[in-house]
Structures are given as structure tokens and as C-alpha cells.
Design an enzyme around this catalytic site. Structure first.
Site: not given
Length: 673
Positions: A465-466, A469, A472
Site C-alpha cells: 500500500h505505502e 503511494h 506515485h
């Protein structure tokens, strides 16, 4: 010389953590604010006619050194704080808030911005420049540029108060978390807890100079206790302590701060012409309005509640077999793990040896290479703020792309949870593509002298999940720093993170990295199948839990005046009642430690986790239809990631997917319908 005001003489001008002293911060911020205001003065005093280049673009590139110092200071205040840093934050936050207010309420500067905005049709602007102009103008209006002098001064004071009070909220949660520990001196009281966790508890006791075992409220300590401890009274005691964080009427109580923060937000919204703070926030989100958010959440609630009730009924049956007549919230994790073990023959302790942290990290690195062409090389010459931190140079086709910091283990000075942040944004200027410095911060179990850090499967998905990010941020390729990377609409920002979690459940991918840390054997096919099948285990319960947080958040920010006649606990119970599956405990409340909305950036935005699940389910379905490693689909998705906030997020999504996302994709993934 103050190192924070000079150009950093480090690889890729990375933060010189090992050279920064606490006494550097305050004078550095004062000096960098002065320099930034000089840049603004040059924009305002420019005798040339206002243009996109000499106003909007010049403003976008201003204040770079101040931004860098702010990133360094506030990131450290989250990941490696101290009493001294927390005291400094109380001094620095109002200074920065006051500076920000001076800029946003600078009439001469806004006049120039408005002139360019009004004449925008005459400028040959591409999509990104148009977006920058639109966001700059709206940003000033939403910051009070159109207010009279009296109201501007009031808004300035409100912003300063919000800054200080939200900071205090987070400090109270951290202090309340750190203040509690439970010492256990009889091993039989810890029956059911795996040996690796007991070893962790024993080391905690040793560090504190105590006998036996010590459990804290840090998640790597608390969650295993709630999941495995047969001792129901111990589970109850720990759950009560966790539910009392900043809610015990003591020194770190946050109930008064919640009311003050909400009153300030409501005043700010009304001052700017909005009915409430949620309307103010959602004007700049994909969802657009509180009604659309509540309709979205209620639609999911209607669909999910029957599934959730059935799940709890199954747990009740298990508990009754143990002689428990009425199951409580502190029983949930224990019996959910029992049911998971029974249904899928899976438990975290069996899986953890197959997921050593370094192996999982290497897997996400290889996935990034396969999808996006990125490679990661550890650097030992990049300064870091703690010995636990590792730094990596990220390359694409042999060319430097980004720096990545990873910080995985809990410490007294680190707040709970997991997050991605940046020390430097990407942007292009004068022919140079200035690359980003990205950081991932987590709280995984530390390795011991005998065992590496072994992750639960939930922690595996947390890391992915992290890292979503982080991708991105690392893949950012925009012209302006304030449209770069994760600088997107808030209910779009969780798409890349939640999207990447999907790979953790794909057998084809799992087989590439789920190997036993001692034997090297691959996780057996039957276990991989069970992981895939267990993906939606307790999905109804988890959905209701997230909906409850989202509804509570939305009601706090649309109905703050109700708190004049209600306690925080009464308000919380009322607006989460529709999503509650267990009796409410009168001695606990989650709002006083709800840092996402009272300290972080999720005020009136917590719904975005579920909103983004629609996006990520729909996006991953597209990958599944074409092959999860399909290079053409990955290339299209990479464009979405690299575009940051340069276009409306729905435009970006449709360009990638070919159509708008469908809520049915989420419902199908979650409930098979």
C-alpha cells in the site's frame, strides 16, 4: 552558517540529517521565510504586465528551500520526534501559518493572479498550465483573498489556531500511547501467543528493566495480543487501554481539542461562504458534496451490512462454544483468527516465516521493475535520521529517477501507523528534471537476535500500500512541484496505494517471493490458494468499520454545533450506530485518537478510502482482463501515475481505462455480486 539555509552538499542534494541540529530549525525558518517573501516581492513589483510566466509560474517555483526545510522538520516530528522537537513545532507552526496567510492574503499579488486568470483565454496554455492557473486562483480565493481586511485577519488567526491545536492533538495521542504498558510476570497468562511474539514482549521488558513480558499499545505489540491471547481478561484490559487513548480525562485528553478544532473549522467555512467545513473541503474533491459522500457510503452500507452480520454470527457461534454468551469487540480479532484458521487452515504465525521483510521489499522492487522499469540500489552514503533507515537510489533505464528512504520499525519517537511522505517534490525547470526524494514509514516487528522481521500478511499488504503511494511520487513527471506526484484530489490519492495491494493476492506473483526464511521452500500451493480465497474474509465487517469512520468524519464536519450539547462519546455513538456490530463500551472512544481527521489531512475526507476502492477494484480488473503484468496496460497506468495533478482525475482515469470506474467492480470483488 546554518546548514538548512544553504544548498545541501550531499548526494542528489538529499537532506543532511546527520548535520542538522535542533537549534538550526527556528533561525532557518525565519531566514527562509524572509527569502521566500523576497521572491514574492519581486513578483509583485515586476513592472512588466502580469503574465502566466511572471506571475503564476514564478509563484509555483518560489519558496523551494522553505518547502524543503518544512518537509524535513515535520517529517522528523512524525518519525523521530523528541520533547525538544515537539516544543519547536509549537513555535514553528504558527510562524509558517502566519507566513502562509500573508501570501494568500497579499492583495497586490492576488490582483496580478486575477488579471492573468481573467485574461486566460489569450494565453496558449496546455492542460498542465491551465490546471496550475485554475488551482492557483482557486487556492487564493479559498484562502480568503476576496475577504475584507477584518475577515482576513480573523481567518489568519483561525488558521494559526488550527495549526497549533491539530499539532497538539497528535502529540497527545503519541504521549498517551507511550504512557501505557502492561507487564505480565506469569507465562500462563500469555497462553496462545506465538513464541516469536513472546520473544518480542520479553525484549520490551528487558529494555525497560522489568521482569517477564511487556505489552504496549504500539500496533506490532497490541495487535498480536488481541489476535492470539486466550486470556480474555487480558484482551479486555488491553482493549480498554487502547480505547482510552487521549480519552481518560488526564493530561493527554483530546475531547476538548476536538470541539475546539471543529468550531474553528466551522468558523473558517462560514467566513469563506460555505455552509460547513465538509462543503468547503469537498468542493475540491471528486465527490463534490457531503450528500454525494453520504449517499455513496449508505449505498455500500446497505449492501455490506447483511454480510457483516452473518460474519459476526459465525464468530458468536465460536465464542459460545467457549462459554461466552455475549461476544464483545475485544473478542473480535481472537475469534476472527480462529475462524480464519478453521475455514482456510491459515494463521499469521504459519505464514510469517514466508514473509521476511527484506524478501517482501525485494518483491515489490521487482514488481516495480517489471511494470515500470525501475531498479533499486541501496546507498550507504546518503545521510539518514536513524540507524534503522535505509536509502535507495531508484533508476529507470540506468538513469537516476528518485531517492527512496524506508523506515520500518517502531520507536518511542515515531507515531503509530504507516505512511508515505516526501522530502522533495519532482519538477522541471530550465531544462532540468529535478527528481523527488520519497519516504515510506511503517511500524513492523523488529528483528531479534535469532529471527528476522517477519510480516503478517496484513503487514505485507501494508508495505505494498505505502509503496503504491511511493510509486506515485517516484514516477512523477510534471513541470510544477505543486502538481507533482501525490498532489492530486484527495479522493484520488489512495488509488495507487490500494491498487498495488491487489498483487499480494495473485498466485502467479506470490510464488515469486513467498519463501520460508530458513528453508527457502516456496509457500505451498494450498496455502496460496487459501490466501486468495481469504482475500474477502471479514470483508463485510471491515467495510462497515471503514464506512463508520467515514460517516463519523462527515458528520463531525457537517454538524459541529451539535457538540455544544453532546459529549464526544455521545456524538460518536450516534453517528456510528448504523455501522456498529458490537455493544459500545462507555469507557472508550476512538475519536480522541482519530489522528487521520484531527491531525492529518483527512478532515471530511476519510470516505476517500472506500471511494478509491471503487477505482482500484475497477483498475485491477482491467489488468486481470489483460494479464496482471501486461506491458501495454502497465504503460497506460504509468502515464496516470506520472501525470500527478495536471489533469482532472476522472480524465486521467478514463484515459487509462477507457471508461469511468464502476461501483459494481468493488461489489463483485468484495461480495461476489
Amino acid at each position: 552558517m546554518n546548514i538548512l539555509t544553504e544548498k545541501f552538499n550531499t548526494p542528489y542534494h538529499s537532506a543532511p540529517f546527520n548535520s542538522i541540529k535542533n537549534e538550526d530549525y527556528l533561525p532557518a525558518f525565519r531566514e527562509l521565510i524572509r527569502k521566500s517573501e523576497e521572491e514574492i516581492d519581486r513578483i509583485v513589483s515586476n513592472p512588466e504586465a502580469p503574465s502566466f510566466e511572471n506571475v503564476i509560474e514564478a509563484l509555483a517555483y518560489s519558496g523551494e528551500q522553505l518547502d524543503t526545510a518544512s518537509h524535513i522538520f515535520f517529517n522528523l516530528n512524525s518519525a523521530e520526534t523528541s520533547d525538544e522537537l515537539q516544543q519547536l513545532a509549537q513555535e514553528i507552526s504558527p510562524i509558517l501559518t502566519e507566513y502562509s496567510s500573508r501570501i494568500s492574503q497579499n492583495e497586490a499579488l492576488f490582483d496580478k493572479i486575477k488579471k492573468v486568470y481573467d485574461d486566460r483565454e489569450i494565453y496558449p496554455l496546455n492542460d498542465e498550465k491551465n490546471m496550475l492557473l485554475e488551482e492557483t486562483y482557486k487556492g487564493f480565493v479559498r484562502s480568503g483573498a476576496l475577504l475584507n481586511e477584518k475577515d482576513k485577519e480573523q481567518l489568519k488567526q483561525i488558521n494559526m489556531d488550527l495549526s497549533l491545536k491539530s499539532l497538539q492533538f497528535g502529540q497527545n495521542v503519541l504521549a498517551s500511547t507511550n504512557a501505557y504498558y502492561k507487564q505480565v510476570t506469569r507465562k500462563e497468562d500469555l497462553a496462545g501467543i506465538p513464541d516469536a511474539i513472546l520473544e518480542q514482549y520479553a525484549e520490551e521488558a528487558k529494555e525497560r528493566g522489568l521482569e517477564g513480558w511487556v505489552i504496549t499499545l504500539q500496533y506490532p505489540s497490541y495487535i498480536p495480543l488481541m489476535t492470539y491471547a486466550e486470556n480474555r481478561e487480558l484482551r479486555r484490559e488491553l482493549a480498554l487501554a487502547n480505547g482510552k487513548k487521549s480519552f481518560d480525562g488526564g493530561e493527554f485528553d483530546n475531547q476538548g481539542l476536538i470541539k475546539e478544532l471543529l468550531q474553528l473549522k466551522q468558523k473558517k467555512a462560514e467566513l469563506l461562504g460555505y455552509k460547513n467545513y465538509a462543503e468547503y473541503v469537498l468542493e475540491e474533491r471528486m465527490a463534490k458534496s457531503p450528500d454525494s459522500v453520504l449517499n455513496f457510503l449508505n449505498e455500500l452500507l446497505t449492501k455490506a451490512r447483511p454480510y457483516a452480520e452473518q460474519e459476526i454470527k459465525e464468530l458468536e457461534n465460536l465464542a459460545q462454544a467457549d462459554g461466552i454468551e455475549a461476544i464483545q469487540s475485544y473478542d473480535h480479532a481472537y475469534y476472527a483468527e480462529k475462524l480464519r484458521k478453521q475455514r482456510f487452515d491459515l494463521n499469521d504465525e504459519e505464514l510469517k516465516p514466508y514473509f521476511p521483510l527484506e524478501q517482501v521489499q525485494e518483491a515489490v522492487f521487482r514488481l516495480s521493475e517489471r511494470l515500470f522499469g525501475l531498479t533499486f540500489t541501496e546507498r550507504t552514503d546518503i545521510p539518514k535520521y536513524h540507524e534503522d533507515v535505509k536509502t535507495y537510489e531508484v533508476q529507470e533505464n540506468g538513469v537516476y529517477k528518485a531517492l527512496l528512504y524506508v523506515d520500518y520499525f517502531p520507536r518511542k519517537g515515531k507515531r503509530a501507523g504507516a505512511w508515505m511522505t516526501s522530502y522533495k517534490n519532482q519538477y522541471r525547470k530550465n531544462g532540468e528534471n529535478s527528481r523527488p526524494h520519497i519516504s515510506i514509514v511503517c511500524n513492523f516487528t523488529k528483528p531479534t537476535k535469532d529471527t528476522p522481521s517477519l510480516l503478517t500478511f496484513q503487514e505485507v499488504t501494508t508495505l505494498f500500500h505505502e509503496f503504491g503511494h511511493a510509486l506515485h511520487g517516484m514516477l512523477a513527471d510534471t513541470q510544477y512541484p505543486n502538481l507533482s506526484g501525490t498532489s492530486v484530489k484527495w479522493d484520488f490519492v489512495e488509488l495507487p496505494s490500494q491498487f498495488l495491494e491487489n498483487f499480494c493476492y495473485e498466485p502467479e506473483f506470490l510464488k515469486t517471493f513467498a519463501r520460508h526464511y530458513q528453508t527457502g521452500s516456496v509457500l505451498p500451493d494450498d496455502k496460496i490458494k487459501k490466501i486468495e480465497q481469504s482475500k474477502n474474509f471479514m470483508e463485510g465487517y471491515q467495510t462497515l468499520r471503514q464506512i463508520g469512520f467515514g460517516m463519523l468524519d462527515m458528520n463531525y464536519h457537517t454538524r459541529p454545533k451539535e457538540l455544544e450539547n453532546k459529549s464526544v462519546k455521545e456524538f460518536e455513538d450516534e453517528y456510528t450506530q448504523a455501522t456498529q456490530l458490537y455493544p459500545s463500551n462507555p469507557d472508550t472512544a476512538m475519536s480522541p485518537s482519530f489522528s487521520h481527521i484531527f491531525q492529518g489531512g483527512y478532515s471530511a475526507g476519510y470516505y476517500s478510502y472506500k471511494w478509491a476502492e471503487v477505482l482500484d477494484a475497477d483498475a485491477f480488473q482491467y489488468f486481470k482482463e489483460n494479464g496482471i503484468f501486461n506491458p501495454e496496460v502497465a504503460a497506460r497506468y504509468k502515464i496516470l501515475l506520472s501525470s500527478g495533478g495536471t489533469k482532472d482525475p476522472m480524465e486521467l482515469y478514463k484515459a487509462f481505462r477507457g471508461s469511468e470506474p464502476k461501483v459494481e467492480s468493488l461489489l463483485k470483488r468484495a461480495f461476489g455480486s
